[in-house]
Design a protein around this motif. Structure first.
Motif, PDB file in Angstrom:
ATOM      1  N   LYS A 165      -6.165  -0.631   1.298  1.00  0.00           N
ATOM      2  CA  LYS A 165      -6.189   0.504   0.368  1.00  0.00           C
ATOM      3  C   LYS A 165      -7.545   1.213   0.396  1.00  0.00           C
ATOM      4  O   LYS A 165      -7.613   2.446   0.304  1.00  0.00           O
ATOM      5  CB  LYS A 165      -5.864   0.025  -1.044  1.00  0.00           C
ATOM      6  CG  LYS A 165      -4.410  -0.397  -1.233  1.00  0.00           C
ATOM      7  CD  LYS A 165      -4.186  -0.968  -2.627  1.00  0.00           C
ATOM      8  CE  LYS A 165      -2.766  -1.444  -2.815  1.00  0.00           C
ATOM      9  NZ  LYS A 165      -2.549  -2.065  -4.143  1.00  0.00           N
ATOM     10  N   GLU A 166      -8.600   0.442   0.512  1.00  0.00           N
ATOM     11  CA  GLU A 166      -9.925   1.054   0.554  1.00  0.00           C
ATOM     12  C   GLU A 166     -10.078   1.946   1.785  1.00  0.00           C
ATOM     13  O   GLU A 166     -10.610   3.057   1.696  1.00  0.00           O
ATOM     14  CB  GLU A 166     -10.991  -0.038   0.568  1.00  0.00           C
ATOM     15  CG  GLU A 166     -12.426   0.501   0.544  1.00  0.00           C
ATOM     16  CD  GLU A 166     -13.474  -0.588   0.489  1.00  0.00           C
ATOM     17  OE1 GLU A 166     -14.667  -0.270   0.679  1.00  0.00           O
ATOM     18  OE2 GLU A 166     -13.114  -1.767   0.275  1.00  0.00           O
ATOM     19  N   GLU A 178      -6.158  -5.020  -0.603  1.00  0.00           N
ATOM     20  CA  GLU A 178      -7.319  -4.323  -1.175  1.00  0.00           C
ATOM     21  C   GLU A 178      -8.138  -3.647  -0.078  1.00  0.00           C
ATOM     22  O   GLU A 178      -8.565  -2.494  -0.226  1.00  0.00           O
ATOM     23  CB  GLU A 178      -8.183  -5.321  -1.953  1.00  0.00           C
ATOM     24  CG  GLU A 178      -7.547  -5.812  -3.245  1.00  0.00           C
ATOM     25  CD  GLU A 178      -8.328  -6.960  -3.884  1.00  0.00           C
ATOM     26  OE1 GLU A 178      -9.312  -7.414  -3.270  1.00  0.00           O
ATOM     27  OE2 GLU A 178      -7.948  -7.393  -4.995  1.00  0.00           O
ATOM     28  N   ASN A 215       0.848  -1.192   0.000  1.00  0.00           N
ATOM     29  CA  ASN A 215       0.000   0.000   0.000  1.00  0.00           C
ATOM     30  C   ASN A 215       0.884   1.242   0.000  1.00  0.00           C
ATOM     31  O   ASN A 215       1.407   1.648   1.039  1.00  0.00           O
ATOM     32  CB  ASN A 215      -0.926  -0.003   1.212  1.00  0.00           C
ATOM     33  CG  ASN A 215      -1.896   1.161   1.223  1.00  0.00           C
ATOM     34  OD1 ASN A 215      -1.884   2.004   0.328  1.00  0.00           O
ATOM     35  ND2 ASN A 215      -2.746   1.234   2.237  1.00  0.00           N
ATOM     36  N   ARG A 240      -3.394 -10.457  -1.015  1.00  0.00           N
ATOM     37  CA  ARG A 240      -4.044  -9.599  -2.015  1.00  0.00           C
ATOM     38  C   ARG A 240      -5.333  -8.996  -1.467  1.00  0.00           C
ATOM     39  O   ARG A 240      -5.575  -7.786  -1.592  1.00  0.00           O
ATOM     40  CB  ARG A 240      -4.342 -10.409  -3.271  1.00  0.00           C
ATOM     41  CG  ARG A 240      -4.948  -9.572  -4.405  1.00  0.00           C
ATOM     42  CD  ARG A 240      -5.134 -10.382  -5.669  1.00  0.00           C
ATOM     43  NE  ARG A 240      -6.080 -11.493  -5.501  1.00  0.00           N
ATOM     44  CZ  ARG A 240      -5.723 -12.758  -5.393  1.00  0.00           C
ATOM     45  NH1 ARG A 240      -4.438 -13.112  -5.420  1.00  0.00           N
ATOM     46  NH2 ARG A 240      -6.635 -13.704  -5.254  1.00  0.00           N
ATOM     47  N   LYS A 241      -6.169  -9.827  -0.845  1.00  0.00           N
ATOM     48  CA  LYS A 241      -7.429  -9.321  -0.300  1.00  0.00           C
ATOM     49  C   LYS A 241      -7.184  -8.355   0.858  1.00  0.00           C
ATOM     50  O   LYS A 241      -7.904  -7.359   1.005  1.00  0.00           O
ATOM     51  CB  LYS A 241      -8.308 -10.490   0.146  1.00  0.00           C
ATOM     52  CG  LYS A 241      -8.860 -11.312  -1.009  1.00  0.00           C
ATOM     53  CD  LYS A 241      -9.834 -12.377  -0.519  1.00  0.00           C
ATOM     54  CE  LYS A 241     -10.458 -13.118  -1.698  1.00  0.00           C
ATOM     55  NZ  LYS A 241     -11.413 -14.175  -1.242  1.00  0.00           N
TER      56      LYS A 241
END
Length: 385
Positions: free
Chosen positions: A368-369, A365, A128, A361-362
């Motif tokens: 980052k959100e 994500e 990130n 990966r999840k």
């Protein structure tokens, strides 16, 4: 979490005058680590991190990782964010191939000890880029004088002087990352607007700097609402787990003698051998808990108490009639019983590369959100949007 020596966990700093106006107890820089927290403090956002370099040892597990699992299992309303902080690892020389493998192994360890990626955000910090973006912005409002007063910087400078046998080693011998990594650490925490950070008593200074930086940003870039909360330390309850070879020092992954520490991957035979070789004392009239006069024996009693989740005085009372050999046998058995499950689970998970990559990966994500919401507002306040 969290983070200088290999495998060491986050974090903590000095009391700041700005508190959380809506939270009655938030002016304090720390609260006890407990699942029985006043409902008025809910929900909390909890962040911690651990370096990827090296398999965690018993001290990491009892002092941090087991408490992360408790937070996860006992506090369903809290938002939990746990990170493997690869960028922090780069402040010291790394072998790229070994670092890549260590990142994956550390994720396997966190899953093996019981962290659930469906319950918490579990990710690699270096996946990130917003961590480094915020760190740069925060570094532009952080005086270098504050960073040079950090104990971590002073100790690193002292180590450099000792290594070079010089009392006047110039700071230019150290890389800039060693000076500024506490700002990155603050960015790790503030990026998710964490309200609480699990720390040990010896890690307060870093969290205090994070509070100071948050306060400075809030004051410098005023708006109708404060940008960052001032993170509060959750003081972890476990006693320090000391070196088996030097009971005056904490168990450490960076210690030169591998027999000084018990790794979560150690077999029962390896644990028994390390405990048998542990420093005790020459007193032969039984086992007593006296950290001043009998530090080695007392350290073993503390390990036994921590593994059994008992008070050390109660354990010492039970062990009074034992010899050192009998005490070491019991300690080795207790440690093996404690880590046998995580050890077996780690060996299973570390081979599931596809699963580990999916979790990473999840997690990235989700991270980052969450952080994107923060960075939109940060960029607006500093004039970059």
């Amino acid at each position: 979490m969290l983070l200088r020596a290999s495998g060491r966990c986050y974090c903590a700093f000095r009391h700041s005058r700005v508190g959380f106006p809506s939270l009655s107890r938030q002016n304090s820089t720390s609260v006890p680590f407990s699942s029985n927290v006043d409902a008025s403090l809910r929900p909390r956002t909890i962040f911690s991190g651990i370096q990827p370099t090296g398999i965690p040892h018993l001290g990491n597990y009892l002092g941090a990782l087991s408490n992360w699992v408790k937070l996860q299992n006992e506090n369903p309303q809290d938002k939990l964010i746990f990170s493997i902080v690869g960028w922090h690892a780069l402040t010291l020389p790394q072998n790229p191939t070994e670092l890549a493998a260590s990142r994956r192994d550390m994720l396997a360890v966190l899953l093996a000890v019981g962290l659930d990626p469906k319950r918490c955000v579990l990710f690699h910090q270096d996946s990130n880029a917003m961590h480094t973006e915020l760190a740069w912005i925060l570094s532009c409002i952080t005086p270098t004088g504050k960073l040079r007063r950090m104990t971590s910087w002073k100790s690193r400078l002292a180590q450099s002087r000792n290594a070079n046998d010089e009392s006047e080693v110039d700071e230019s011998m150290l890389n800039a990352g060693l000076l500024t990594y506490p700002v990155l650490q603050a960015a790790d925490i503030l990026l998710y607007r964490a309200t609480h950070v699990p720390v040990g008593e010896d890690q307060r200074q870093h969290l205090e700097l994070s509070r100071d930086i948050a306060d400075s940003f809030n004051r410098t870039f005023r708006a109708s609402s404060r940008m960052f909360p001032l993170p509060t330390a959750l003081i972890t309850p476990s006693k320090r787990i000391l070196s088996l070879k030097d009971p005056a020092s904490k168990m450490s992954k960076s210690a030169s003698d591998p027999a000084s520490r018990i790794l979560l991957t150690d077999t029962a035979n390896q644990i028994a051998a390390k405990v048998r070789a542990a420093v005790t004392d020459s007193i032969t009239t039984g086992v007593t808990y006296d950290p001043v006069l009998r530090p080695g024996t007392s350290s073993l009693l503390s390990i036994l108490a921590a593994c059994a989740d008992e008070e050390v005085d109660a354990v010492a009372s039970r062990c009074t009639g034992m010899s050192h050999g009998e005490l070491k046998t019991e300690v080795a058995a207790a440690v093996d019983a404690l880590i046998a499950g995580p050890r077996a689970e780690f060996e299973r998970i570390r081979g599931e590369v596809g699963y580990l990559d999916q979790v990473a990966r999840k997690g990235a994500e989700a991270a980052k959100e969450l952080s994107a919401q923060t960075m939109v507002q940060v960029r607006q306040r500093v004039g970059l949007n």
